[in-house]
Scaffold this motif. Sequence first.
Motif, PDB file in Angstrom:
ATOM      1  N   ASP A   1      -7.750  38.097  46.710  1.00 42.82           N
ATOM      2  CA  ASP A   1      -6.746  38.425  45.704  1.00 42.82           C
ATOM      3  C   ASP A   1      -6.938  39.814  45.092  1.00 42.82           C
ATOM      4  O   ASP A   1      -6.059  40.291  44.353  1.00 42.82           O
ATOM      5  CB  ASP A   1      -6.753  37.385  44.582  1.00 42.82           C
TER       6      ASP A   1
ATOM      7  N   LYS B   1      -2.509  34.899  36.674  1.00 39.44           N
ATOM      8  CA  LYS B   1      -1.746  34.315  37.773  1.00 39.44           C
ATOM      9  C   LYS B   1      -2.643  34.005  38.963  1.00 39.44           C
ATOM     10  O   LYS B   1      -2.395  33.066  39.732  1.00 39.44           O
ATOM     11  CB  LYS B   1      -0.658  35.284  38.226  1.00 39.44           C
TER      12      LYS B   1
ATOM     13  N   GLU C   1      -1.482  39.431  35.010  1.00 35.80           N
ATOM     14  CA  GLU C   1      -1.588  39.411  36.473  1.00 35.80           C
ATOM     15  C   GLU C   1      -2.854  38.697  36.924  1.00 35.80           C
ATOM     16  O   GLU C   1      -2.841  37.926  37.895  1.00 35.80           O
ATOM     17  CB  GLU C   1      -1.565  40.840  37.023  1.00 35.80           C
TER      18      GLU C   1
ATOM     19  N   GLU D   1      -2.267  45.965  43.833  1.00 39.09           N
ATOM     20  CA  GLU D   1      -0.885  46.270  44.199  1.00 39.09           C
ATOM     21  C   GLU D   1       0.071  45.890  43.069  1.00 39.09           C
ATOM     22  O   GLU D   1       1.018  46.628  42.762  1.00 39.09           O
ATOM     23  CB  GLU D   1      -0.504  45.518  45.475  1.00 39.09           C
ATOM     24  N   ALA D   2      -0.189  44.754  42.422  1.00 37.41           N
ATOM     25  CA  ALA D   2       0.665  44.326  41.317  1.00 37.41           C
ATOM     26  C   ALA D   2       0.572  45.274  40.126  1.00 37.41           C
ATOM     27  O   ALA D   2       1.518  45.408  39.345  1.00 37.41           O
ATOM     28  CB  ALA D   2       0.282  42.910  40.882  1.00 37.41           C
ATOM     29  N   LEU D   3      -0.581  45.932  39.993  1.00 35.90           N
ATOM     30  CA  LEU D   3      -0.785  46.871  38.885  1.00 35.90           C
ATOM     31  C   LEU D   3      -0.422  48.304  39.264  1.00 35.90           C
ATOM     32  O   LEU D   3      -0.689  49.236  38.492  1.00 35.90           O
ATOM     33  CB  LEU D   3      -2.252  46.826  38.426  1.00 35.90           C
TER      34      LEU D   3
ATOM     35  N   GLN E   1      -0.725  43.378  30.380  1.00 35.62           N
ATOM     36  CA  GLN E   1      -0.261  43.343  31.766  1.00 35.62           C
ATOM     37  C   GLN E   1      -1.374  42.947  32.721  1.00 35.62           C
ATOM     38  O   GLN E   1      -1.172  42.122  33.621  1.00 35.62           O
ATOM     39  CB  GLN E   1       0.310  44.703  32.163  1.00 35.62           C
TER      40      GLN E   1
ATOM     41  N   VAL F   1      -4.308  42.236  46.170  1.00 30.64           N
ATOM     42  CA  VAL F   1      -3.035  41.749  45.627  1.00 30.64           C
ATOM     43  C   VAL F   1      -2.893  42.177  44.168  1.00 30.64           C
ATOM     44  O   VAL F   1      -1.823  42.636  43.727  1.00 30.64           O
ATOM     45  CB  VAL F   1      -2.950  40.214  45.750  1.00 30.64           C
ATOM     46  N   LEU F   2      -3.975  42.035  43.406  1.00 30.59           N
ATOM     47  CA  LEU F   2      -3.947  42.430  42.000  1.00 30.59           C
ATOM     48  C   LEU F   2      -3.695  43.926  41.853  1.00 30.59           C
ATOM     49  O   LEU F   2      -2.862  44.348  41.040  1.00 30.59           O
ATOM     50  CB  LEU F   2      -5.272  42.056  41.332  1.00 30.59           C
TER      51      LEU F   2
END
Length: 377
Positions: free
Chosen positions: A278, A325, A322, A284-286, A318, A281-282
């Motif tokens: 993950d 999640k 994330e 990229e989300a940030l 933020q 993934v994290l």
Amino acid sequence: MIRPESEAELAELIATASEPLRVLGGGTRDIGCPVEGTNLSTAGLSGVSLYEPGALTLVAGAGTSVDEINEMLAKEGQRLAFEPMDHRALLGTSGTPTIGGIMATNTSGPRRIQVGAARDFCLGVRFVDGRGQILKNGGRVMKNVTGYDLVKLMCGSWGTLGVISDVSLKVLSIPETETTLICQGQSASHAVASLSAALGSPFDVTGAGFVNGETRVRIEGLEGSVSYRVGALQNSVLPGFEVVTGAASAEKWAELRDVTPFAGRDGAVWRISLKPSDGPVLVEALAPLAPEAMYDWGGGLVWILLPDTGAADAHAVQIRAEVSKLGGHATLVRGSDQARKTAPAFPPNPKPIAALTQGLRAKFDPRGVFNPGLMGA
């Protein structure tokens, strides 16, 4: 600054304290919400009282410097296997890391994935609680007779339950050699897949990280064994990886351990723990926050540097949203005093754990004198 020179003096100072105490070891880890109170340093509680190389056991005062311990152990071919981080470069602090500070913060480095955390090497503690009582648990062998595993409670409590005065440690031998397998240019997700494959192999990996676009896998042990395992990894799991040995290999892991690529640069630094796959993934989300990331523990520990835009509160919200999640947790390791007051620095606990934490604090520090507010409510 008050600096007791003995455990008895420490107990007396705490028993008679009329205002909050900001508990310090070597003063190198200024992390958490800033504490308003009198500085209480354990640096005077120094010295190794017992070292038995044959029994792999060491007992030292909380204020004993890590450098002194490392030097003593190295003469006998031994070390602190959990590879504690030195925060000074990252945080821009001075002072000297102490063994009490290491245990109070449960500070562990890249080798944690193989040998465990700092608390796993702590055989016993002596500490003074908020009433000024001297308590002990464990010793040179583990035996819990109090109803609490005080060793585990104190390691990672950040000086909020008591002031450690003395620790007993298990140490391990220094391997004959070490080698790091390196690959340049992988993406974060590809790198984490490579690290996971290496960690899932039978070849006893002791370090797995991704920093500055470089995927790193460490192997340690007897020279013949290391040579065999490195070859096997190159042939089956990590094709195309190059080899770095000796001091050059050690420098790679000191860099990752101490997060030196983020040292001396503006911006907030977050330490995030989550499932290895993950991590990318994290990040990229940030992406809107323009993070720069380093990965340790096979990707399970992510260090993130964010530009200093003055929006620490919004960033914290933020980031934690994330991370939540993904089932992880995030700590603000470096930020302004204002950011650490409002973020907060440590992840909020779920209500059941928060209630348990408050109960423990009420038991061990009923007057609330130790580092009040450091870890949040």
